[in-house]
Design a protein around this motif. Structure first.
Motif, mmCIF file in Angstrom:
data_model
loop_
_atom_site.group_PDB
_atom_site.id
_atom_site.type_symbol
_atom_site.label_atom_id
_atom_site.label_comp_id
_atom_site.label_asym_id
_atom_site.label_seq_id
_atom_site.Cartn_x
_atom_site.Cartn_y
_atom_site.Cartn_z
ATOM 1 N N ARG A 1 -17.701 9.357 -33.137
ATOM 2 C CA ARG A 1 -18.836 9.924 -32.394
ATOM 3 C C ARG A 1 -19.779 10.673 -33.329
ATOM 4 N N ALA A 2 -19.243 11.352 -34.313
ATOM 5 C CA ALA A 2 -20.098 12.038 -35.275
ATOM 6 C C ALA A 2 -21.007 11.045 -35.993
ATOM 7 N N ARG A 3 -20.461 9.895 -36.339
ATOM 8 C CA ARG A 3 -21.276 8.895 -37.037
ATOM 9 C C ARG A 3 -22.307 8.275 -36.113
ATOM 10 N N LEU A 4 -21.952 8.058 -34.852
ATOM 11 C CA LEU A 4 -22.914 7.527 -33.883
ATOM 12 C C LEU A 4 -24.090 8.489 -33.726
ATOM 13 N N LEU A 5 -23.787 9.766 -33.486
ATOM 14 C CA LEU A 5 -24.851 10.745 -33.295
ATOM 15 C C LEU A 5 -25.594 11.010 -34.592
ATOM 16 N N GLY A 6 -24.878 10.969 -35.700
ATOM 17 C CA GLY A 6 -25.540 11.158 -36.989
ATOM 18 C C GLY A 6 -26.555 10.071 -37.270
ATOM 19 N N ALA A 7 -26.217 8.823 -36.948
ATOM 20 C CA ALA A 7 -27.157 7.724 -37.150
ATOM 21 C C ALA A 7 -28.367 7.862 -36.227
ATOM 22 N N HIS A 8 -28.119 8.294 -34.997
ATOM 23 C CA HIS A 8 -29.218 8.487 -34.053
ATOM 24 C C HIS A 8 -30.120 9.625 -34.528
ATOM 25 N N LEU A 9 -29.522 10.714 -34.957
ATOM 26 C CA LEU A 9 -30.298 11.830 -35.492
ATOM 27 C C LEU A 9 -31.104 11.401 -36.707
ATOM 28 N N ASP A 10 -30.505 10.618 -37.573
ATOM 29 C CA ASP A 10 -31.210 10.167 -38.769
ATOM 30 C C ASP A 10 -32.480 9.395 -38.398
ATOM 31 N N LEU A 11 -32.409 8.556 -37.370
ATOM 32 C CA LEU A 11 -33.602 7.828 -36.934
ATOM 33 C C LEU A 11 -34.665 8.771 -36.387
ATOM 34 N N ALA A 12 -34.233 9.775 -35.628
ATOM 35 C CA ALA A 12 -35.188 10.753 -35.117
ATOM 36 C C ALA A 12 -35.855 11.501 -36.268
ATOM 37 N N LEU A 13 -35.097 11.813 -37.310
ATOM 38 C CA LEU A 13 -35.667 12.488 -38.471
ATOM 39 C C LEU A 13 -36.631 11.580 -39.215
ATOM 40 N N VAL A 14 -36.320 10.295 -39.304
ATOM 41 C CA VAL A 14 -37.250 9.341 -39.925
ATOM 42 C C VAL A 14 -38.559 9.294 -39.136
ATOM 43 N N MET A 15 -38.455 9.238 -37.811
ATOM 44 C CA MET A 15 -39.654 9.226 -36.983
ATOM 45 C C MET A 15 -40.514 10.462 -37.249
ATOM 46 N N LEU A 16 -39.874 11.623 -37.275
ATOM 47 C CA LEU A 16 -40.590 12.873 -37.511
ATOM 48 C C LEU A 16 -41.216 12.887 -38.901
ATOM 49 N N HIS A 17 -40.457 12.486 -39.900
ATOM 50 C CA HIS A 17 -40.965 12.497 -41.274
ATOM 51 C C HIS A 17 -42.171 11.577 -41.439
ATOM 52 N N GLU A 18 -42.046 10.354 -40.951
ATOM 53 C CA GLU A 18 -43.149 9.401 -41.123
ATOM 54 C C GLU A 18 -44.384 9.846 -40.349
ATOM 55 N N HIS A 19 -44.180 10.433 -39.180
ATOM 56 C CA HIS A 19 -45.292 10.925 -38.379
ATOM 57 C C HIS A 19 -46.060 12.009 -39.141
ATOM 58 N N HIS A 20 -45.329 12.948 -39.715
ATOM 59 C CA HIS A 20 -45.985 14.054 -40.412
ATOM 60 C C HIS A 20 -46.560 13.615 -41.755
ATOM 61 N N GLU A 21 -45.873 12.746 -42.452
ATOM 62 C CA GLU A 21 -46.400 12.250 -43.719
ATOM 63 C C GLU A 21 -47.731 11.532 -43.509
ATOM 64 N N ALA A 22 -47.821 10.727 -42.467
ATOM 65 C CA ALA A 22 -49.059 10.007 -42.186
ATOM 66 C C ALA A 22 -50.193 10.981 -41.850
ATOM 67 N N GLU A 23 -49.877 12.014 -41.103
ATOM 68 C CA GLU A 23 -50.903 13.014 -40.780
ATOM 69 C C GLU A 23 -51.375 13.730 -42.043
#
Length: 227
Positions: free
Chosen positions: A45-67
């Motif tokens: 479960r830690a790996r499942l949630l960790g992978a999901h969190l990682d995608l959310a962090l990628v979304m946030l990072h790319e959004h802010h980098e583009a701005e």
């Protein structure tokens, strides 16, 4: 395609950014408690949630980098009187990036062993990130999006979207999961807009397998959580 068919075609439709913001708000509001509820030693479960969190962090990072690269410089040039506001946006990005750095530093040890100590550090770091992100998104929507609508061209507005598509998840699974995050709470018009922006092969894959896969994935992520 526009979300609102009555929107002017020669102006940026800033509602599009609010669709992305809604997905980020949901994920970063839910993830701290989802992670805090993981039993000690439950590595799967830690790996499942960790992978999901990682995608959310990628979304946030790319959004802010583009701005940072594509929106703020244009706004400062076009609306110099609002330079202080854009500097606030930049400082908030830096603050959020530091909070994200803490999350990312703690995540590998938690997903490797699912220890309660590492779990609590990850959940705590996410709780610290949440208020900063909420404050930033609220200010951006209330004060910055109106400036974008009035002072940027449509191609300038679309450049960050193109950046995000180019620099997002590399794997097909990651791309489809991130699409599901955005589409989950979207209205029918918002869904039509987002799917219309996807390349035709990706849109086809979403319809034949992506939507069903995301439903299965998100049920697993949120299983037994939030009461």
């Amino acid at each position: 395609m526009l979300i609102d068919p009555n929107s002017p075609v020669d102006k940026p439709e800033t509602q599009q950014m609010k669709v992305i913001h809604r997905a980020m708000r949901r994920e970063f509001a839910q993830l701290p408690e989802l992670i805090a509820a993981v039993p000690a030693g439950d590595v799967a479960r830690a790996r499942l949630l960790g992978a999901h969190l990682d995608l959310a962090l990628v979304m946030l990072h790319e959004h802010h980098e583009a701005e940072d690269e594509l929106l703020w410089p244009v706004l400062i040039e076009r609306v110099p009187l609002e330079k202080d506001l854009i500097e606030v946006m930049r400082r908030q990005h830096d603050m959020i990036a530091r909070a994200v750095g803490v999350v990312e530093a703690e995540l590998p040890s938690w997903t490797a062993e699912a220890s309660p100590t590492a779990r609590d550090r990850v959940a705590g770091a996410l709780r610290d990130l949440g208020p900063a992100l909420t404050e930033h998104l609220e200010l951006e929507e209330s004060a910055v999006l109106p400036l974008i609508h009035e002072h940027l061209t449509v191609p300038e507005w679309l450049a960050p979207q193109e950046h995000a598509m180019k620099h997002g998840p590399k794997s097909l699974t990651g791309k489809l999961t991130m699409a599901g995050m955005v589409l989950e709470d979207a209205t029918p018009r918002e869904r039509a807009w987002f799917l219309g922006e996807m390349p035709a092969p990706a849109r086809f894959l979403w319809r034949v397998m992506g939507a069903r896969r995301y439903e299965t994935h998100v049920r697993a992520v949120r299983a037994g959580a939030l009461g």
